[in-house]
Write a protein that holds these residues in place. Sequence first.
Motif, mmCIF file in Angstrom:
data_model
loop_
_atom_site.group_PDB
_atom_site.id
_atom_site.type_symbol
_atom_site.label_atom_id
_atom_site.label_comp_id
_atom_site.label_asym_id
_atom_site.label_seq_id
_atom_site.Cartn_x
_atom_site.Cartn_y
_atom_site.Cartn_z
ATOM 1 N N LYS A 60 0.712 -0.710 -0.084
ATOM 2 C CA LYS A 60 -0.206 0.020 0.058
ATOM 3 C C LYS A 60 0.800 1.527 0.024
ATOM 4 O O LYS A 60 0.830 2.601 -0.442
ATOM 5 N N HIS A 97 -0.957 -2.871 9.567
ATOM 6 C CA HIS A 97 -1.867 -3.140 9.124
ATOM 7 C C HIS A 97 -2.166 -4.511 9.545
ATOM 8 O O HIS A 97 -2.957 -4.564 10.583
ATOM 9 N N ARG A 101 -5.912 -4.478 12.160
ATOM 10 C CA ARG A 101 -6.719 -4.736 12.592
ATOM 11 C C ARG A 101 -7.420 -5.909 12.910
ATOM 12 O O ARG A 101 -8.302 -6.293 12.834
ATOM 13 N N HIS A 353 -6.032 -8.166 2.797
ATOM 14 C CA HIS A 353 -7.002 -6.655 2.616
ATOM 15 C C HIS A 353 -8.064 -6.781 3.004
ATOM 16 O O HIS A 353 -9.346 -6.320 2.365
ATOM 17 N N CYS A 355 -12.360 -7.974 2.640
ATOM 18 C CA CYS A 355 -13.294 -6.753 3.155
ATOM 19 C C CYS A 355 -13.852 -7.859 4.423
ATOM 20 O O CYS A 355 -14.070 -8.868 4.723
HETATM 21 C C1 HEM Z 1 -21.196 -5.160 -1.157
HETATM 22 C C2 HEM Z 1 -20.677 -3.939 -0.093
HETATM 23 C C3 HEM Z 1 -18.440 -4.429 0.171
HETATM 24 C C4 HEM Z 1 -18.147 -4.499 -0.410
HETATM 25 C C5 HEM Z 1 -18.264 -4.562 -2.262
HETATM 26 C C6 HEM Z 1 -16.689 -4.340 0.080
HETATM 27 C C7 HEM Z 1 -15.620 -4.230 -0.548
HETATM 28 C C8 HEM Z 1 -14.413 -3.451 -0.210
HETATM 29 C C9 HEM Z 1 -12.646 -4.185 -0.612
HETATM 30 C C10 HEM Z 1 -12.651 -4.826 -2.271
HETATM 31 C C11 HEM Z 1 -12.139 -4.416 0.006
HETATM 32 C C12 HEM Z 1 -10.553 -4.093 -0.309
HETATM 33 C C13 HEM Z 1 -10.051 -2.897 -0.439
HETATM 34 C C14 HEM Z 1 -8.314 -3.080 -1.019
HETATM 35 O O1 HEM Z 1 -7.821 -4.440 -0.758
HETATM 36 O O2 HEM Z 1 -7.755 -2.358 -1.409
HETATM 37 C C15 HEM Z 1 -12.899 -4.047 1.443
HETATM 38 C C16 HEM Z 1 -11.899 -3.213 2.462
HETATM 39 C C17 HEM Z 1 -12.763 -3.287 3.513
HETATM 40 N N1 HEM Z 1 -13.531 -3.350 3.958
HETATM 41 FE FE1 HEM Z 1 -15.496 -3.200 2.409
HETATM 42 N N2 HEM Z 1 -17.002 -3.797 1.457
HETATM 43 C C18 HEM Z 1 -17.917 -3.497 1.803
HETATM 44 C C19 HEM Z 1 -18.930 -3.522 2.945
HETATM 45 C C20 HEM Z 1 -18.443 -3.222 4.536
HETATM 46 C C21 HEM Z 1 -18.860 -3.224 5.394
HETATM 47 C C22 HEM Z 1 -19.912 -3.032 5.455
HETATM 48 C C23 HEM Z 1 -17.987 -2.760 6.014
HETATM 49 C C24 HEM Z 1 -17.915 -2.281 7.709
HETATM 50 C C25 HEM Z 1 -18.739 -2.152 8.471
HETATM 51 C C26 HEM Z 1 -16.412 -2.772 5.362
HETATM 52 C C27 HEM Z 1 -15.275 -2.755 5.989
HETATM 53 C C28 HEM Z 1 -14.100 -2.931 5.397
HETATM 54 C C29 HEM Z 1 -13.356 -2.728 5.790
HETATM 55 C C30 HEM Z 1 -12.574 -1.948 7.465
HETATM 56 C C31 HEM Z 1 -11.938 -2.215 4.581
HETATM 57 C C32 HEM Z 1 -10.778 -2.993 5.513
HETATM 58 C C33 HEM Z 1 -9.644 -4.009 5.401
HETATM 59 C C34 HEM Z 1 -7.983 -3.877 5.696
HETATM 60 O O3 HEM Z 1 -7.278 -3.064 5.135
HETATM 61 O O4 HEM Z 1 -7.952 -4.841 6.087
HETATM 62 N N3 HEM Z 1 -16.946 -3.288 3.991
HETATM 63 N N4 HEM Z 1 -13.800 -3.725 0.956
#
Ligand code: HEM
Length: 406
Positions: A60, A97, A101, A353, A355
């Motif tokens: 990142k 991270h 996390r 990372h 989600c």
């Molecule tokens: C359909 C709904 C959702 C989609 C399509 C989605 C998609 C994603 C994607 C693609 C990533 C990874 C990004 C990367 O690798 O650069 C991500 C990470 C993350 N998402 Fe979601 N997300 C959704 C809903 C949510 C919800 C509801 C929450 C929390 C309430 C959430 C919290 C997070 C967090 C905290 C990360 C970071 C994880 C990390 O860096 O270890 N997401 N999400």
Amino acid sequence: MSQTASLGFDPRNPAFVADPYPFFRQLRESAPVWKGPLERWFVTGYEDTALMLKDRRFGKDYTDPEAVTRRFGPTAMQEPAVIDLMQMMLMRDPPDHTRLRGLVTKAFTARRIEAMRIRVQELTDRLLDKVQADGRMDAIRDLAFPLPVLVICELLGIPEEHHERFMTGSASGGALLNPTTPTRAELDAANAGTQATGAYFEALFERRRREPRDDLITQLVQAEENGDRLTTAELRANVALLFAAGHETTVNLIGNGLLSLLRHPDQWQILRDDPSMIPNAIEEVLRYEAPVQAVSRTVAEPVELSGVPLRRSEIVVSLVGAANRDPAVFENPDRLDVTRKDLKPLSFGGGIHFCLGAQLARIEAAVVFETILRRLPKLRLLEPDAPKWRPSFTLRGLTSLPVAWN
Ligand code: HEM
């Protein structure tokens, strides 16, 4: 290269945003690893994306001011929204991270999420009760938007009397996730959102330090792992990340899902006949209209993707919506088919990372689709040919979705 450059990658153009898929297809066929605008690499293949998400040679790199300036422009290090972004787990490499996390995962447990299912059902029913007699609604304004916002407010522990103030619009700088350098106006909007929610959360953290409750913010405020507390900036930014994810992604899964399914009545009928297909249908709409269309990484160590050598510090953007339609993995990829087997869309990312909210988002979408199929089985689109896409490339969703059932 010049041929692909003329294909018209234009993530700020509403016509492009409305239907980026022909561009994705052409790009995948002509240059699957393509040096696009701003010297960034764009990746369209499924396998390349999966590798990029899992392989630690891609990182990142958001702690390096020079890298941050390359992404967000010359003023980056003075922009509150960018400074906040740099504190989010989403933008950090190990070991930070892992620490961030780990702390959030402790509070965001599978048990706590699964326990929300009943509450999600109550909230969905309450939102539908308000409009059922009207015979029509704006499925975004009346359901897809308020539901995830209420859910994340409750999970975090935002007092009920404050929920209304978060019902009006997006809280974060989604534009900062676009594969373009943000404009002054985009930065200003993101800064204003960051400052308003930041001030609100800091006051709430103080309150929860004094009066702990059984909620996520209390747990995060008390969080301590290996004697290593979150800094205030990290706490604020990561709570803002959870909060923004509640505002800007699940709404698009529900909205894009309803649009896709209602535009394909045969697919809707399959779910009416057999609601046990809903979980598979959710994976299919995640694939077909991914709510997050791009994820990006910086090359940490020289690496090749599909034979193309990438140098250290180069920025690589995977076009997730393209990877999800890679014909090498999905037969007839432009067709919506809720009966597809072994669906593994990359819409929630992958690797470290992956989600954190994936399970919560799936529960919310499942409850909404189940409830609509049961309560409003005759649901239909009022404007089937003119979906109103938000002017945003990475976060793909609708501004409104008029539907009727009378
Ligand atoms: C359909 C709904 C959702 C989609 C399509 C989605 C998609 C994603 C994607 C693609 C990533 C990874 C990004 C990367 O690798 O650069 C991500 C990470 C993350 N998402 Fe979601 N997300 C959704 C809903 C949510 C919800 C509801 C929450 C929390 C309430 C959430 C919290 C997070 C967090 C905290 C990360 C970071 C994880 C990390 O860096 O270890 N997401 N999400």
